[in-house]
Design a protein around this motif. Sequence first.
Motif, PDB file in Angstrom:
ATOM      1  N   ASP A 139      -4.793  24.104  -2.677  1.00  0.00           N
ATOM      2  CA  ASP A 139      -4.050  22.919  -2.257  1.00  0.00           C
ATOM      3  C   ASP A 139      -4.963  21.695  -2.226  1.00  0.00           C
ATOM      4  O   ASP A 139      -6.190  21.800  -2.056  1.00  0.00           O
ATOM      5  CB  ASP A 139      -3.456  23.132  -0.864  1.00  0.00           C
ATOM      6  N   VAL A 140      -4.354  20.524  -2.380  1.00  0.00           N
ATOM      7  CA  VAL A 140      -5.072  19.250  -2.331  1.00  0.00           C
ATOM      8  C   VAL A 140      -4.543  18.449  -1.146  1.00  0.00           C
ATOM      9  O   VAL A 140      -3.328  18.279  -1.000  1.00  0.00           O
ATOM     10  CB  VAL A 140      -4.880  18.450  -3.632  1.00  0.00           C
ATOM     11  N   ASN A 141      -5.451  17.971  -0.294  1.00  0.00           N
ATOM     12  CA  ASN A 141      -5.069  17.178   0.880  1.00  0.00           C
ATOM     13  C   ASN A 141      -5.292  15.696   0.608  1.00  0.00           C
ATOM     14  O   ASN A 141      -6.369  15.298   0.152  1.00  0.00           O
ATOM     15  CB  ASN A 141      -5.873  17.606   2.106  1.00  0.00           C
ATOM     16  N   SER A 144      -3.324  10.592   4.905  1.00  0.00           N
ATOM     17  CA  SER A 144      -2.048   9.884   4.981  1.00  0.00           C
ATOM     18  C   SER A 144      -1.891   8.998   6.201  1.00  0.00           C
ATOM     19  O   SER A 144      -1.093   8.069   6.199  1.00  0.00           O
ATOM     20  CB  SER A 144      -0.891  10.891   4.955  1.00  0.00           C
ATOM     21  N   SER A 157      -4.513  12.632   9.706  1.00  0.00           N
ATOM     22  CA  SER A 157      -3.504  13.581   9.231  1.00  0.00           C
ATOM     23  C   SER A 157      -3.419  13.486   7.718  1.00  0.00           C
ATOM     24  O   SER A 157      -3.706  12.434   7.133  1.00  0.00           O
ATOM     25  CB  SER A 157      -2.143  13.296   9.870  1.00  0.00           C
ATOM     26  N   ASP A 158      -3.062  14.612   7.110  1.00  0.00           N
ATOM     27  CA  ASP A 158      -3.030  14.701   5.648  1.00  0.00           C
ATOM     28  C   ASP A 158      -1.649  15.108   5.162  1.00  0.00           C
ATOM     29  O   ASP A 158      -0.874  15.729   5.887  1.00  0.00           O
ATOM     30  CB  ASP A 158      -4.048  15.729   5.144  1.00  0.00           C
ATOM     31  N   THR A 160      -0.349  17.598   2.368  1.00  0.00           N
ATOM     32  CA  THR A 160      -0.864  18.687   1.538  1.00  0.00           C
ATOM     33  C   THR A 160      -0.013  18.826   0.273  1.00  0.00           C
ATOM     34  O   THR A 160       1.199  18.980   0.343  1.00  0.00           O
ATOM     35  CB  THR A 160      -0.864  20.013   2.314  1.00  0.00           C
ATOM     36  N   ALA A 162       0.631  21.040  -3.037  1.00  0.00           N
ATOM     37  CA  ALA A 162       0.391  22.359  -3.635  1.00  0.00           C
ATOM     38  C   ALA A 162       0.211  22.214  -5.137  1.00  0.00           C
ATOM     39  O   ALA A 162       1.035  21.598  -5.814  1.00  0.00           O
ATOM     40  CB  ALA A 162       1.557  23.295  -3.330  1.00  0.00           C
ATOM     41  N   ARG A 163      -0.886  22.746  -5.630  1.00  0.00           N
ATOM     42  CA  ARG A 163      -1.070  22.772  -7.082  1.00  0.00           C
ATOM     43  C   ARG A 163      -0.021  23.680  -7.722  1.00  0.00           C
ATOM     44  O   ARG A 163       0.413  24.668  -7.130  1.00  0.00           O
ATOM     45  CB  ARG A 163      -2.464  23.291  -7.436  1.00  0.00           C
ATOM     46  N   ASP A 445       6.829  15.583  -3.898  1.00  0.00           N
ATOM     47  CA  ASP A 445       5.564  15.145  -3.299  1.00  0.00           C
ATOM     48  C   ASP A 445       5.331  13.651  -3.519  1.00  0.00           C
ATOM     49  O   ASP A 445       4.879  12.940  -2.609  1.00  0.00           O
ATOM     50  CB  ASP A 445       4.401  15.933  -3.902  1.00  0.00           C
TER      51      ASP A 445
END
Length: 511
Positions: A139-141, A144, A157-158, A160, A162-163, A445
């Motif tokens: 996953d990439v964060n 945000s 906070s992030d 997330t 999903a690839r 996303d």
Amino acid sequence: MASILTNTSAMVALQNLRSINQNLVDTQSQIATGKKIATATDNSAIWAVSKVIESDVSAFKAISDSLNLGDSTIAVARSAAETITDLLTELKGNIVAAQEENVDRSKIQSDIDAKVQQIQSIVDAASFNGLSLVEGTADVNILSSLVRDSTGTVTSSDITIARRDLTMDAGSIGASSTDNLANSVIQNGATAVESAGVTMEVTLGDGIVASDSFTIAVDGFEIDYTASGADETVMAEELAGFINALGLEGIEASNTAGVLEITSTRSFEGFNVTISNLSLTGGSVAITDDGSGGLATGNTATDSTGSQRAEEVRFSDTAIVSEGDGYGVTVGTNTYNYIAGPNEDFGDIARGLKAAIDGGGVAGVSTRVIENDDGSFSLMIDNDGSGQASLNLARTATENGVASGGLFGLKSIDVTTNEGASAALENIDTFLNTAIDAAASFGSDQARIDLQSGFIDKLTDSLRAGIGSLVDADLEEASARLQALQVQQQLGIQSLSIANQAPQSILALFR
């Protein structure tokens, strides 16, 4: 009392003038800087609050940049997934065209190969600033927001992302399982993939005489049979002829020493035999199929269901699939593996193994994935005998491997043969759904990132407005106050001048 040493009036006038001058300086500073609180000396508490909020505004500017970077990265991935979806849709059209035998399949295969290469090129190029969301599984964060609680503690906070792996990589199998996944996950399966088919036997027992009757139904097609005599061989031969006359695909009946044998060579579909409406003087009709079935006597009906020719590898309906779990099926001498990615289930495992086996090009072997009534999935493996008559079947499971790509098996599509064209038609929807899901996920996303970016912009504006209400000067008020203070200053100077003249009146007393 008059005094030439202490001029109380002048002292009062001087204090008033100093106060007026200080207010005048403050007002002029507000007009010059636009702030009523420019330094901590103006109001230390408000100044401190404003500086904290200003630091948050600066941080939110960095967050806005982070969101913009994330938005661009996702946009690239979404565009790649959408383009791949379009190419797979075109590729499906090629595969459908290849189902017709009277076409040049080699030319269709060349077109398919070109599209597969283009898909590979898109996956390789779909990165932004070195980050690709269509390769790998981690996953990439994306930063945000910042959250400041009542104690002043700040946390980030992030969002997330999903690839969605759209590569065609086979992955790599992990170490041998430590918790015996092979037994706890794969429930059933055979040891060989035979091509002979499935045979059900109908035995006509002693005691059946001429005019005895019953109804035999094969897959619902009924035959009302009346015995012409007590000879089992004759009766079995007659019944075989009637059943064969039905023309049921993959079903053939024969007489073997007075036993009616009904054999199915259907790859993925079972068959049913029912005996009913019995009118027997004596004797019985028995159905057997691998030890199942029953005995029909008098007015008692019986039925039995035969399985498909394909062997079944059934997966658990309760076990959990973890990323890196690898599952292998050995057909003949070749082992075909699929390694699970994140959030996959046994349906994905079964479809991945199907694509791997189909891509292996084993002569006469075809596969199908089915979902059972209990929610479990089964991989069916069939052998039509055009290659090796009997193929060994073994199953393995491992863990801690590297996941197979989402489009694993796409490179192996081969429509130059009937078997390959059929397998490709079944597998293309799996690949297409993977790409569609990826594009939809990236679209969702990106919409979330856009919403968060808009919120951050509005939040920053609100914070800036809040800072302004705390420290900005009211220039209308300051302008009016300046003019009043200037008048007060002039009056103060005159008052001080008058007060300083008071001691001069004492001289008159000495004249």
